[in-house]
Design a protein around this motif. Structure first.
Motif, mmCIF file in Angstrom:
data_model
loop_
_atom_site.group_PDB
_atom_site.id
_atom_site.type_symbol
_atom_site.label_atom_id
_atom_site.label_comp_id
_atom_site.label_asym_id
_atom_site.label_seq_id
_atom_site.Cartn_x
_atom_site.Cartn_y
_atom_site.Cartn_z
ATOM 1 N N LYS A 283 0.816 -1.221 -0.155
ATOM 2 C CA LYS A 283 0.274 0.035 -0.066
ATOM 3 C C LYS A 283 0.998 1.235 0.029
ATOM 4 O O LYS A 283 0.478 2.284 -0.423
ATOM 5 C CB LYS A 283 -1.014 0.010 1.217
ATOM 6 C CG LYS A 283 -0.269 0.040 2.697
ATOM 7 C CD LYS A 283 -1.481 0.109 3.685
ATOM 8 C CE LYS A 283 -0.802 0.131 4.984
ATOM 9 N NZ LYS A 283 -1.779 0.057 6.071
ATOM 10 N N SER B 256 -6.318 11.810 6.739
ATOM 11 C CA SER B 256 -6.686 10.160 6.418
ATOM 12 C C SER B 256 -6.265 9.237 7.383
ATOM 13 O O SER B 256 -6.932 8.369 7.937
ATOM 14 C CB SER B 256 -6.748 9.779 4.863
ATOM 15 O OG SER B 256 -7.071 10.643 4.171
ATOM 16 N N ILE C 260 -10.643 -1.479 3.915
ATOM 17 C CA ILE C 260 -10.137 -0.167 3.046
ATOM 18 C C ILE C 260 -9.238 -0.777 1.941
ATOM 19 O O ILE C 260 -8.330 -1.823 2.036
ATOM 20 C CB ILE C 260 -9.297 0.709 3.945
ATOM 21 C CG1 ILE C 260 -10.221 1.327 4.910
ATOM 22 C CG2 ILE C 260 -8.622 1.820 2.942
ATOM 23 C CD1 ILE C 260 -9.367 2.227 5.981
ATOM 24 N N ASP C 261 -9.512 -0.371 0.864
ATOM 25 C CA ASP C 261 -8.797 -0.537 -0.514
ATOM 26 C C ASP C 261 -7.773 0.613 -0.327
ATOM 27 O O ASP C 261 -7.956 1.544 -0.855
ATOM 28 C CB ASP C 261 -9.599 -0.660 -1.621
ATOM 29 C CG ASP C 261 -8.805 -0.748 -3.112
ATOM 30 O OD1 ASP C 261 -7.571 -0.227 -2.987
ATOM 31 O OD2 ASP C 261 -9.524 -1.046 -4.011
ATOM 32 N N PHE C 262 -6.543 0.181 -0.058
ATOM 33 C CA PHE C 262 -5.443 1.241 0.025
ATOM 34 C C PHE C 262 -5.143 1.746 -1.220
ATOM 35 O O PHE C 262 -4.641 2.839 -1.088
ATOM 36 C CB PHE C 262 -4.374 0.921 1.110
ATOM 37 C CG PHE C 262 -4.683 1.011 2.426
ATOM 38 C CD1 PHE C 262 -4.739 1.783 3.108
ATOM 39 C CD2 PHE C 262 -5.271 -0.353 3.244
ATOM 40 C CE1 PHE C 262 -5.133 1.924 4.650
ATOM 41 C CE2 PHE C 262 -5.637 -0.702 4.368
ATOM 42 C CZ PHE C 262 -5.364 0.626 5.346
ATOM 43 N N LEU D 158 -7.705 4.383 -1.886
ATOM 44 C CA LEU D 158 -7.573 5.602 -1.034
ATOM 45 C C LEU D 158 -6.430 6.348 -1.495
ATOM 46 O O LEU D 158 -6.490 7.597 -1.558
ATOM 47 C CB LEU D 158 -7.061 5.188 0.513
ATOM 48 C CG LEU D 158 -6.872 5.931 1.434
ATOM 49 C CD1 LEU D 158 -8.271 6.914 1.634
ATOM 50 C CD2 LEU D 158 -6.614 5.487 2.842
ATOM 51 N N GLU E 122 -13.449 4.567 1.261
ATOM 52 C CA GLU E 122 -12.155 5.237 0.971
ATOM 53 C C GLU E 122 -12.551 6.759 0.476
ATOM 54 O O GLU E 122 -12.099 7.924 0.909
ATOM 55 C CB GLU E 122 -11.687 4.641 -0.449
ATOM 56 C CG GLU E 122 -10.921 3.427 0.037
ATOM 57 C CD GLU E 122 -11.993 2.132 -0.027
ATOM 58 O OE1 GLU E 122 -11.662 1.112 0.094
ATOM 59 O OE2 GLU E 122 -13.412 2.457 -0.549
#
Length: 190
Positions: free
Chosen positions: A3, A37, A49-51, A54, A109
């Motif tokens: 990430k 964030s 969370i889809d980093f 994001l 996100e």
């Protein structure tokens, strides 16, 4: 790709595209969104969370209009994202999320970046930023007060628990400050 590597890749790609932006919307604004964030996530978010998404939203936050109006930039961005291993379908989803994250965020996100952006718009920092930007645009103090009260303080609703707590506390400070400022403006008109 881990990430953090997505974030660094995105930051390196977008940085030059923020150089012509005003002080309130330059790359430092993106760095503040990234910092806020992290605070939102550290406070606690109940969803996965889809980093990568994001990081994309954080870094491209101020570039949606450029993606829509500059076909070469959009083409280069698509090529860049494909080069990172994102599929065409995923890129389409990312662009959709970018379009709506400021006004009607749906995914977590989007909500994180939404709140990070608007937290910066209130409080003492937000007021300083707003008056600085207004000055560069030639707006009066009265005009920026109206914009803040009409388009920010009375219309923004944060989407995360941390966002609501911080935004509301800073909003109270800003509202109290604007009351005093308007009284001083009136005093000078007497």
């Amino acid at each position: 790709m881990p990430k953090d590597n997505y974030l660094e890749s995105f930051k390196n790609y977008v940085k030059e595209h923020y150089t012509s932006k005003d002080a309130a919307h330059n790359f430092e604004h993106i760095e503040r969104i990234i910092s806020t964030s992290k605070k939102i996530i550290d406070y606690g978010v109940d969803e996965n969370i889809d980093f990568c998404l994001l990081a994309f939203l954080q870094c491209f936050h101020g570039l949606n209009r450029k993606l829509v109006t500059d076909s070469e930039f959009k083409r280069n961005t698509v090529d860049f994202l494909l080069g990172l291993g994102l599929s065409g379908e995923k890129i389409t989803i990312y662009f959709e999320c970018l379009k709506r994250h400021c006004k009607s965020p749906q995914r977590i996100e989007e909500k994180i970046v939404h709140d990070s952006n608007f937290i910066e718009a209130v409080g003492s920092y937000g007021l300083a930023r707003a008056f600085n930007s207004a000055g560069t645009r030639g707006q009066t103090i009265e005009e920026i007060i109206d914009i803040l009260e009409t388009h920010y303080y009375n219309t923004i609703e944060c989407k995360t628990q941390f966002g609501r707590i911080v935004y509301n506390a800073r909003k109270k400070f800003a509202e109290d400050f604007l009351i005093l400022l308007k009284k001083e403006i009136d005093w000078y008109k007497e």
